[in-house]
Design a protein around this motif. Structure first.
Motif: not given
Length: 521
Positions: A398-408
């Motif tokens: 909802s607030q982009g909180e999971f974007s840090y997982l992308y590419g990991q």
């Protein structure tokens, strides 16, 4: 006042104090349902099916179909007994467990008449539960701090990617223009290059064919000379008869008719006719006398004279007819010798280009290299644009909180396998004992319930099971201070379940409820 009277007064005051908080209701009834149990009125079953006198409530006989008239006894199989559990959490148990000798309510109220030795453990259980809730709340608070950072990083990152995407799209236009210009230039310079190269190749092929024809003509003349035994300039059928290898019916000898057929029905032909019509038909079968195998060694005591060896063992066929011509062949072969497998007279490689053609080739090569370099840059720009568009379009919460997982990617090692979760990409499984990696699913969608869809991830279309469906994985997201895969299982065949802890799954912790200090009756 005597001591006995004082005790009675204190006891009476204690009873009166208790009555100040006492809420009258039948045993096994919750506070929310007490309004339905008024001892001054007949009782109506909660399902509305029947009304009975109030004194039949909790009389250990089931009158109501829904069991609501016996909340405090085990008379009704479908009844429910309410445990107040002051200091812990209220709960319901089946009425069948009332007075069964087993303490189900932590406040012991379900065993009021069984004689079971129950201890009230509600306050201790409440204390442990609050400690556990406090730990979870603390974890949630710490996770929320990280989550807020992820949200802010995601916002900034998304803005940066959008700016970069716009830059890449503008750069693509410039790169496309350069590629189009170089393509036109490439077409322009390759036309004269191709014309010059084709002319060079054609000239080489024509020269090679001429050389092959000359060599073939020389071979045919040598064959005619050898076959023309009387050297009268014509080849007769009789002169062919000694060459049994030209036999056509497979009987090992050449008959007069076969010889005449070879000469196209004539009794004899001249050298020109032989070269044009006869030689093409017999050249594959014809064997020169110089190619004939050496005679067998002469046995001792025979009249034949032994052959006197030459000083140079490498020179064959000296003294035979046509020996001088063979020397000429060697000179010609030396000039046209190619690599093994090439015919004599055939150049193994095309000769170098002349200077003018080479200049055209070099100029075209420069333009080709420029075009390939520009095309490669354009492809790289387009790849970057596709990757940016894909990442921007993904739903990272909802607030982009999971974007840090992308590419990991995150791994879990078990005794048998290494599981690898790459969020928004795929899930894999690799045996520790060796073997290929198995795809357990490719990213599909968020799969949590409607009110909490970001609590689970769905990965499907993995490697197919033997005589079964494609593998799939449901990843359950839980609140944690660290990002880690903690467990994996296979609840159903080819359907996997993972537990994945991440701060991005944390929510603001609710206030921990405090225990009630009064008892409900």
């Amino acid at each position: 006042m005597t001591m006995r009277a004082l005790v009675l007064v204190v006891g009476l005051l204690a009873v009166l104090g208790c009555r100040a908080v006492e809420v009258k209701r039948p045993r096994g009834v919750s506070l929310s349902n007490r309004v339905f149990y008024d001892e001054a009125k007949p009782f109506t079953c909660l399902d509305g099916s029947k009304t009975i006198p109030y004194d039949r409530v909790n009389d250990d006989y089931c009158d109501c179909v829904d069991g609501s008239d016996e909340p405090g006894t085990s008379a009704c199989s479908n009844g429910r007994f309410h445990c107040t559990n002051a200091g812990y959490r209220p709960t319901y148990i089946p009425s069948s467990r009332v007075n069964d000798g087993i303490c189900d309510c932590c406040d012991t109220t379900d065993e009021y008449n069984s004689g079971a030795n129950c201890q009230n453990t509600c306050r201790e259980m409440g204390r442990k539960e609050r400690e556990e809730l406090e730990k979870k709340a603390e974890m949630a608070r710490e996770g929320m701090l990280l989550k807020q950072k992820y949200i802010e990083d995601s916002r900034k990152g998304r803005e940066e990617k959008q700016v970069r995407l716009q830059e890449m799209m503008e750069k693509r236009q410039s790169a496309q223009s350069e590629v189009d210009s170089l393509l036109a230039k490439k077409v322009e310079v390759e036309a004269p290059e191709k014309e010059a190269k084709d002319a060079h190749k054609k000239e080489w092929e024509e020269r090679r064919e001429a050389e092959k024809a000359a060599l073939e003509k020389k071979k045919s003349l040598e064959a005619f000379t050898e076959l023309d035994e009387d050297s009268d300039g014509t080849l007769s059928t009789q002169e062919l008869l000694s060459h049994s290898e030209l036999d056509s019916d497979g009987d090992g000898s050449l008959s007069d008719q076969e010889a005449q057929d070879l000469l196209s029905g004539s009794q004899s032909v001249d050298v020109s006719t032989f070269q044009d019509s006869i030689w093409p038909k017999i050249k594959e079968k014809y064997k020169s006398k110089s190619e004939a195998p050496s005679p067998p060694p002469v046995e001792e005591g025979t009249d034949s004279h032994p052959e006197i060896p030459h000083e140079d063992d490498g020179d064959d066929d000296d003294g035979e007819e046509g020996g001088d011509d063979d020397d000429d062949d060697d000179d010609l072969d030396e000039d046209h010798r190619g690599p093994p497998g090439k015919s004599q007279g055939e150049e193994s490689e095309m000769p170098p280009y002349d200077d003018a053609t080479q200049q055209l080739i070099d100029a075209a090569e420069v333009v080709r290299n420029e075009y390939e370099s520009a095309s490669k840059s354009l492809r790289e720009i387009e790849d970057t644009i596709r990757n940016l568009e894909k990442e921007i379009s993904l739903d990272f919460g909802s607030q982009g909180e999971f974007s840090y997982l992308y590419g990991q990617c995150y791994e879990l090692s078990t005794p048998e396998y290494v599981y690898r979760l790459c969020p928004f990409n795929r899930v894999t499984q690799k045996p520790k004992a060796g073997g290929s990696e198995t795809n357990l699913g490719i990213w599909n969608t968020w799969a949590g319930p409607e009110n909490d869809k970001f609590s689970a991830m769905k990965y499907d279309q993995g490697t197919g099971c033997w005589q079964g469906p494609n593998r799939s994985t449901l990843v359950k997201l839980l609140c944690g201070k660290e990002t880690v895969v903690t467990s994996t299982s296979e609840p159903s065949r080819c359907e996997y379940l993972m537990e994945f802890y991440t701060p991005a799954a944390c929510q603001q912790p609710a206030e921990i409820p405090q225990p009630e200090e009064h008892d409900e009756l």
